[in-house]
Design a protein around this motif. Structure first.
Motif, mmCIF file in Angstrom:
data_model
loop_
_atom_site.group_PDB
_atom_site.id
_atom_site.type_symbol
_atom_site.label_atom_id
_atom_site.label_comp_id
_atom_site.label_asym_id
_atom_site.label_seq_id
_atom_site.Cartn_x
_atom_site.Cartn_y
_atom_site.Cartn_z
ATOM 1 N N ILE A 1 0.892 -1.240 0.072
ATOM 2 C CA ILE A 1 0.066 -0.031 -0.069
ATOM 3 C C ILE A 1 0.824 1.198 0.113
ATOM 4 C CG2 ILE A 1 -1.691 1.417 1.424
ATOM 5 C CD1 ILE A 1 -3.010 -1.388 2.262
ATOM 6 N N PHE A 2 1.928 1.385 1.131
ATOM 7 C CA PHE A 2 2.795 2.488 1.018
ATOM 8 C C PHE A 2 3.764 2.660 -0.457
ATOM 9 C CE2 PHE A 2 2.566 2.248 5.523
ATOM 10 C CZ PHE A 2 1.688 3.754 5.812
ATOM 11 N N ILE B 1 0.961 4.056 -2.842
ATOM 12 C CA ILE B 1 0.949 5.335 -2.684
ATOM 13 C C ILE B 1 2.192 6.192 -2.875
ATOM 14 C CG2 ILE B 1 0.780 7.254 -0.455
ATOM 15 C CD1 ILE B 1 -0.971 5.122 0.959
ATOM 16 N N HIS B 2 3.437 5.705 -2.677
ATOM 17 C CA HIS B 2 4.784 6.267 -3.255
ATOM 18 C C HIS B 2 4.909 6.883 -4.591
ATOM 19 C CE1 HIS B 2 9.009 7.319 -2.950
ATOM 20 N NE2 HIS B 2 9.257 6.506 -3.980
ATOM 21 N N GLY C 1 0.528 8.308 -5.236
ATOM 22 C CA GLY C 1 -0.181 9.267 -4.196
ATOM 23 C C GLY C 1 -0.430 10.641 -4.582
ATOM 24 N N ASP C 2 0.562 11.356 -5.467
ATOM 25 C CA ASP C 2 0.507 12.504 -5.864
ATOM 26 C C ASP C 2 -0.374 12.983 -6.648
ATOM 27 O OD1 ASP C 2 2.007 11.221 -7.751
ATOM 28 O OD2 ASP C 2 3.450 12.398 -8.503
ATOM 29 N N LEU D 1 -3.474 12.810 -3.684
ATOM 30 C CA LEU D 1 -3.294 13.411 -2.400
ATOM 31 C C LEU D 1 -2.416 14.883 -2.581
ATOM 32 C CD1 LEU D 1 -1.963 10.581 -0.376
ATOM 33 C CD2 LEU D 1 -4.330 11.459 -0.311
ATOM 34 N N LEU E 1 0.378 14.056 1.445
ATOM 35 C CA LEU E 1 1.766 12.980 1.284
ATOM 36 C C LEU E 1 2.648 13.171 2.424
ATOM 37 C CD1 LEU E 1 2.325 13.784 -2.590
ATOM 38 C CD2 LEU E 1 1.568 11.553 -1.565
ATOM 39 N N ILE F 1 1.278 11.016 5.091
ATOM 40 C CA ILE F 1 1.631 9.808 4.697
ATOM 41 C C ILE F 1 2.985 9.440 5.198
ATOM 42 C CG2 ILE F 1 1.282 8.156 2.910
ATOM 43 C CD1 ILE F 1 -1.463 8.469 3.801
ATOM 44 N N GLU G 1 4.418 6.194 6.987
ATOM 45 C CA GLU G 1 5.165 5.317 6.661
ATOM 46 C C GLU G 1 6.545 5.132 7.296
ATOM 47 O OE1 GLU G 1 7.110 4.301 2.041
ATOM 48 O OE2 GLU G 1 6.242 6.295 2.463
#
Length: 152
Positions: free
Chosen positions: A69-70, A73-74, A77-78, A81, A86, A89, A93
């Motif tokens: 998940i991270f 998002i990495h 995510g941009d 979010l 970010l 998060i 993380e």
């Protein structure tokens, strides 16, 4: 390097032989999330072969899913979010990664105890600390090779 000697002839190992360079590349591509996959993939072997590991595979599932998940998002995510989101998060993380690393070393050194008791495998604690699952897999590949030579 120390030589693997297994004096227990009833000991059998179920670890699948894996290519170490492939493991390293997968770990780099997934930014370390593959380590959780390695534990989950070898769950049956660890539980069946080694009697007192004390490794909680439910937590490994949580850490593996969380890592992916991270990772997602990495990379993406941009798109969803804001910069503030970010940053939040990222702080979660960092905390998650500290727990992940702590649980990784707990699990690795529990495996070390079991391997040394059951298979008479001597694991170098420094190599284990720096190379963790890669060193364990290397030793298991080496042990399988020596068992095949004894049987054949």
């Amino acid at each position: 390097m120390e030589k693997l000697i297994s004096t227990d002839h009833n000991f059998s190992i179920d670890f699948k032989k894996l290519n170490l360079p492939v493991m390293i590349v997968l770990s780099i591509i997934t930014l370390g999330a593959y380590i959780g996959v390695w534990f989950l993939r070898n769950r049956q072997s660890i539980q069946n072969s080694y009697y007192k590991t004390g490794i909680h595979f439910g937590l490994w599932r949580v850490f593996t899913v969380g890592s992916f998940i991270f990772l997602f998002i990495h990379f993406f995510g941009d798109l969803v979010l804001s910069d503030y989101g970010l940053a939040n998060i990222e702080s979660y993380e960092i905390i998650f990664n500290f727990f992940f690393i702590g649980f990784l070393y707990y699990s690795i050194f529990r495996l070390r105890e079991s391997f040394e008791e059951e298979a008479d495998v001597i694991l170098n604690k420094y190599l284990l600390f720096f190379l963790h699952v890669f060193y364990i897999q290397y030793k298991m590949n080496q042990l399988q090779g020596s068992q095949t030579n004894v049987k054949g």
